[in-house]
Scaffold this motif. Structure first.
Motif, mmCIF file in Angstrom:
data_model
loop_
_atom_site.group_PDB
_atom_site.id
_atom_site.type_symbol
_atom_site.label_atom_id
_atom_site.label_comp_id
_atom_site.label_asym_id
_atom_site.label_seq_id
_atom_site.Cartn_x
_atom_site.Cartn_y
_atom_site.Cartn_z
ATOM 1 N N LEU A 150 5.492 124.464 -35.157
ATOM 2 C CA LEU A 150 4.068 124.605 -35.433
ATOM 3 C C LEU A 150 3.571 123.519 -36.384
ATOM 4 O O LEU A 150 2.451 123.042 -36.259
ATOM 5 C CB LEU A 150 3.792 125.992 -36.015
ATOM 6 N N THR A 151 4.412 123.098 -37.325
ATOM 7 C CA THR A 151 3.969 122.106 -38.304
ATOM 8 C C THR A 151 3.743 120.731 -37.689
ATOM 9 O O THR A 151 3.077 119.910 -38.280
ATOM 10 C CB THR A 151 4.975 121.984 -39.468
ATOM 11 N N MET B 124 9.370 132.247 -36.295
ATOM 12 C CA MET B 124 10.187 132.503 -37.453
ATOM 13 C C MET B 124 9.480 131.934 -38.681
ATOM 14 O O MET B 124 9.536 130.733 -38.920
ATOM 15 C CB MET B 124 11.549 131.842 -37.287
ATOM 16 N N PRO B 125 8.808 132.778 -39.409
ATOM 17 C CA PRO B 125 8.105 132.303 -40.595
ATOM 18 C C PRO B 125 9.050 131.640 -41.590
ATOM 19 O O PRO B 125 10.209 132.039 -41.728
ATOM 20 C CB PRO B 125 7.503 133.572 -41.194
ATOM 21 N N ASN B 126 8.533 130.649 -42.288
ATOM 22 C CA ASN B 126 9.297 129.943 -43.324
ATOM 23 C C ASN B 126 10.603 129.365 -42.789
ATOM 24 O O ASN B 126 11.619 129.334 -43.479
ATOM 25 C CB ASN B 126 9.578 130.862 -44.520
ATOM 26 N N CYS B 127 10.569 128.918 -41.564
ATOM 27 C CA CYS B 127 11.767 128.384 -40.917
ATOM 28 C C CYS B 127 11.378 127.072 -40.241
ATOM 29 O O CYS B 127 10.518 127.065 -39.366
ATOM 30 C CB CYS B 127 12.266 129.403 -39.896
ATOM 31 N N ASP B 128 11.996 125.972 -40.658
ATOM 32 C CA ASP B 128 11.667 124.711 -40.010
ATOM 33 C C ASP B 128 12.429 124.596 -38.687
ATOM 34 O O ASP B 128 13.230 125.460 -38.327
ATOM 35 C CB ASP B 128 11.943 123.520 -40.931
ATOM 36 N N GLN B 129 12.167 123.522 -37.969
ATOM 37 C CA GLN B 129 12.757 123.341 -36.644
ATOM 38 C C GLN B 129 14.285 123.310 -36.705
ATOM 39 O O GLN B 129 14.950 123.876 -35.841
ATOM 40 C CB GLN B 129 12.205 122.062 -36.013
ATOM 41 N N HIS B 130 14.826 122.706 -37.727
ATOM 42 C CA HIS B 130 16.287 122.640 -37.884
ATOM 43 C C HIS B 130 16.873 124.033 -38.084
ATOM 44 O O HIS B 130 17.882 124.397 -37.466
ATOM 45 C CB HIS B 130 16.631 121.730 -39.068
ATOM 46 N N ASP B 131 16.256 124.839 -38.943
ATOM 47 C CA ASP B 131 16.727 126.208 -39.177
ATOM 48 C C ASP B 131 16.587 127.066 -37.922
ATOM 49 O O ASP B 131 17.481 127.857 -37.594
ATOM 50 C CB ASP B 131 15.965 126.866 -40.317
ATOM 51 N N ALA B 132 15.463 126.914 -37.225
ATOM 52 C CA ALA B 132 15.246 127.676 -35.993
ATOM 53 C C ALA B 132 16.297 127.321 -34.953
ATOM 54 O O ALA B 132 16.818 128.194 -34.254
ATOM 55 C CB ALA B 132 13.844 127.412 -35.447
ATOM 56 N N PHE B 133 16.615 126.028 -34.854
ATOM 57 C CA PHE B 133 17.660 125.603 -33.925
ATOM 58 C C PHE B 133 18.982 126.278 -34.272
ATOM 59 O O PHE B 133 19.674 126.807 -33.404
ATOM 60 C CB PHE B 133 17.833 124.080 -33.948
ATOM 61 N N GLY B 134 19.351 126.286 -35.550
ATOM 62 C CA GLY B 134 20.611 126.889 -35.977
ATOM 63 C C GLY B 134 20.671 128.375 -35.661
ATOM 64 O O GLY B 134 21.696 128.876 -35.180
ATOM 65 N N LYS B 135 19.574 129.085 -35.890
ATOM 66 C CA LYS B 135 19.538 130.520 -35.611
ATOM 67 C C LYS B 135 19.595 130.788 -34.112
ATOM 68 O O LYS B 135 20.297 131.703 -33.657
ATOM 69 C CB LYS B 135 18.288 131.141 -36.226
ATOM 70 N N ALA B 136 18.872 130.002 -33.324
ATOM 71 C CA ALA B 136 18.901 130.173 -31.871
ATOM 72 C C ALA B 136 20.280 129.828 -31.316
ATOM 73 O O ALA B 136 20.782 130.515 -30.422
ATOM 74 C CB ALA B 136 17.826 129.307 -31.215
ATOM 75 N N GLU B 137 20.895 128.801 -31.844
ATOM 76 C CA GLU B 137 22.235 128.419 -31.384
ATOM 77 C C GLU B 137 23.250 129.515 -31.704
ATOM 78 O O GLU B 137 24.114 129.840 -30.882
ATOM 79 C CB GLU B 137 22.664 127.095 -32.018
ATOM 80 N N GLN B 138 23.138 130.100 -32.879
ATOM 81 C CA GLN B 138 24.034 131.194 -33.252
ATOM 82 C C GLN B 138 23.843 132.385 -32.306
ATOM 83 O O GLN B 138 24.821 132.971 -31.829
ATOM 84 C CB GLN B 138 23.765 131.614 -34.694
ATOM 85 N N LEU B 139 22.608 132.717 -32.011
ATOM 86 C CA LEU B 139 22.321 133.814 -31.091
ATOM 87 C C LEU B 139 22.827 133.487 -29.690
ATOM 88 O O LEU B 139 23.407 134.343 -29.006
ATOM 89 C CB LEU B 139 20.821 134.097 -31.068
#
Length: 78
Positions: A39-40, A1-16
């Motif tokens: 990745l960072t 997920m470009p331009n998405c930090d670990q916290h944002d990725a977690f939120g999107k995955a949790e929603q899915l």
């Protein structure tokens, strides 16, 4: 997920994950587990294979800790 930090990725995955759990197709209880790596947090010389291995490890941690969850990991944790 470009331009998405670990916290944002977690939120999107949790929603899915929650959306998948609510599907209940033909009365079948459905769940999903997700592994997320950042990745960072990886060294500059890390390759895609390293990222994939760490993400795979995170997925298996999610499954081993009870399934139907999101597990994030960084290089510092692995």
């Amino acid at each position: 997920m470009p331009n998405c930090d670990q916290h944002d990725a977690f939120g999107k995955a949790e929603q899915l994950r929650q959306q998948i759990e609510q599907l209940n197709p033909q009365g079948i209880h459905t769940t999903a587990s997700f592994g997320i790596s950042d990745l960072t947090s990886m060294p500059d010389d890390a390759c895609f294979d390293t990222l994939l291995k760490i993400t795979d490890y995170a997925l298996y941690r999610a499954k081993n800790e009870g399934r139907n969850r999101v597990f994030t990991i960084s290089m510092a944790q692995s």
